[in-house]
Design an enzyme around this catalytic site. Sequence first.
Site, PDB file in Angstrom:
ATOM      1  N   CYS A 195      -6.098  14.370  -4.171  1.00 54.11           N
ATOM      2  CA  CYS A 195      -7.445  13.815  -4.305  1.00 54.11           C
ATOM      3  C   CYS A 195      -7.643  12.715  -3.264  1.00 54.11           C
ATOM      4  O   CYS A 195      -6.687  12.167  -2.727  1.00 54.11           O
ATOM      5  CB  CYS A 195      -7.641  13.202  -5.683  1.00 54.11           C
ATOM      6  SG  CYS A 195      -7.672  14.396  -7.024  1.00 54.11           S
ATOM      7  N   HIS A 207     -13.673   9.326  -6.793  1.00 58.20           N
ATOM      8  CA  HIS A 207     -12.349   9.971  -6.814  1.00 58.20           C
ATOM      9  C   HIS A 207     -12.591  11.478  -6.760  1.00 58.20           C
ATOM     10  O   HIS A 207     -12.826  12.106  -7.785  1.00 58.20           O
ATOM     11  CB  HIS A 207     -11.628   9.548  -8.105  1.00 58.20           C
ATOM     12  CG  HIS A 207     -10.250  10.105  -8.269  1.00 58.20           C
ATOM     13  ND1 HIS A 207      -9.259   9.420  -8.919  1.00 58.20           N
ATOM     14  CD2 HIS A 207      -9.682  11.285  -7.905  1.00 58.20           C
ATOM     15  CE1 HIS A 207      -8.146  10.142  -8.941  1.00 58.20           C
ATOM     16  NE2 HIS A 207      -8.380  11.281  -8.336  1.00 58.20           N
ATOM     17  N   THR A 217      -8.591   3.161  -8.773  1.00 55.55           N
ATOM     18  CA  THR A 217      -8.285   4.512  -9.229  1.00 55.55           C
ATOM     19  C   THR A 217      -6.780   4.726  -9.032  1.00 55.55           C
ATOM     20  O   THR A 217      -6.214   4.321  -8.030  1.00 55.55           O
ATOM     21  CB  THR A 217      -9.181   5.572  -8.549  1.00 55.55           C
ATOM     22  OG1 THR A 217      -9.097   6.781  -9.303  1.00 55.55           O
ATOM     23  CG2 THR A 217      -8.813   5.858  -7.116  1.00 55.55           C
TER      24      THR A 217
END
Lengths: 161, 205
Positions: free
Chosen positions: A29, A46, A23
């Site tokens: 995040c 995520h 990711t």
Amino acid sequence: MARVIQVGMADLKVARTPDKLMTAGLGSCVGVCLYDRVPKLGGLAHIMLPSSQQARNNQNPAKFADSAIEMLVAEMIKAGAERNRLTAKIAGGAQMFNFAGESDIMKIGERNALAVRETLKRLEIRLVASDTGGNYGRTIVFDIETGDLAVKTIGHGERII
Amino acid sequence: MKDFGELSGLQLDALREIGNIGAGNAATALAQMVNAKIEMTVPRVSILSLTDVPELLGGADSHVVGIYLRVQGSIGANILFVLPIDNARLLVDMLMAVPSGSTRDFGEIELSALQEVGNIVAATYLNAMVMFTQLKMVPSVPGLGIDMAGAILDAILAQFGEVGDYVLVLETKFRKDRQDVVGQFFLLPEPGSLDTILSALGVSN
């Protein structure tokens, strides 16, 4: 051939060795990686926000720390993982902008990382490594063959946790 | 509650027109700041799903400069102005009146110039909006981040992600001496604020 499978924002995926899960551009995040080393099965979520309980629009469980981790555990078990063998590595939760008199919203990264830790604890999943906080973004690549999590940054080095 | 995904052509046109007027005013303000002619236009206005935003910026791990402001008053909104790092260097060249390709690192002066551009672009867009809506909108001091596009975006999208899944994007083009620099200007209103704006513009239905 090993593939590198991309996981987008507010999304989650499960993969087997020799594939890798990746990711890109985690800011506030948090990337949550779950691993079962016996069947060499890994999952990556995520997450964007701490809690699905406080959200007005919680249609996408993969967006929130609490619901995403529960969903990822369920998907891992469905794919053949043993729940009591699951371990976790996490990265992200930075604070990208600094403001005077910053509000709670700007500390979202810290709140995300905390919510992830609490959810892992509640689900009795052992957190074996983490790289959270700071004020910079991270791209992570989860190697399901070894369980290694590579963390890349711009100007803040690279490491494997 | 209105989401950008449900806007009609007329409503989009209204927001685009405000963007164009804002750009015109921003160009004037920039020209005064650097004492040279800089053109500014908004060639494209679009509505994007949150998940498509990183692609627009060249991928979630592409290196960008982001300038972020919060808006308070009659409405709450977030404004983010993003430039790929190479474009940000070219824009600094324009502002500092040095040959294209001169700027390499971002020191205090370069950062402050970029912050000022973010300030001008945001303030002039808001002024145009205030003129049409008579709503009160006060921007914060800009914050600046240089990092991965996804990382810059997600801190801001996180708060927006609680309510909507679409953002308004105004592609903003700067031109000086035939050199173009393109950046993306994002407007992210808080819950209910888009309704307030549209109804003040007289295009609520």
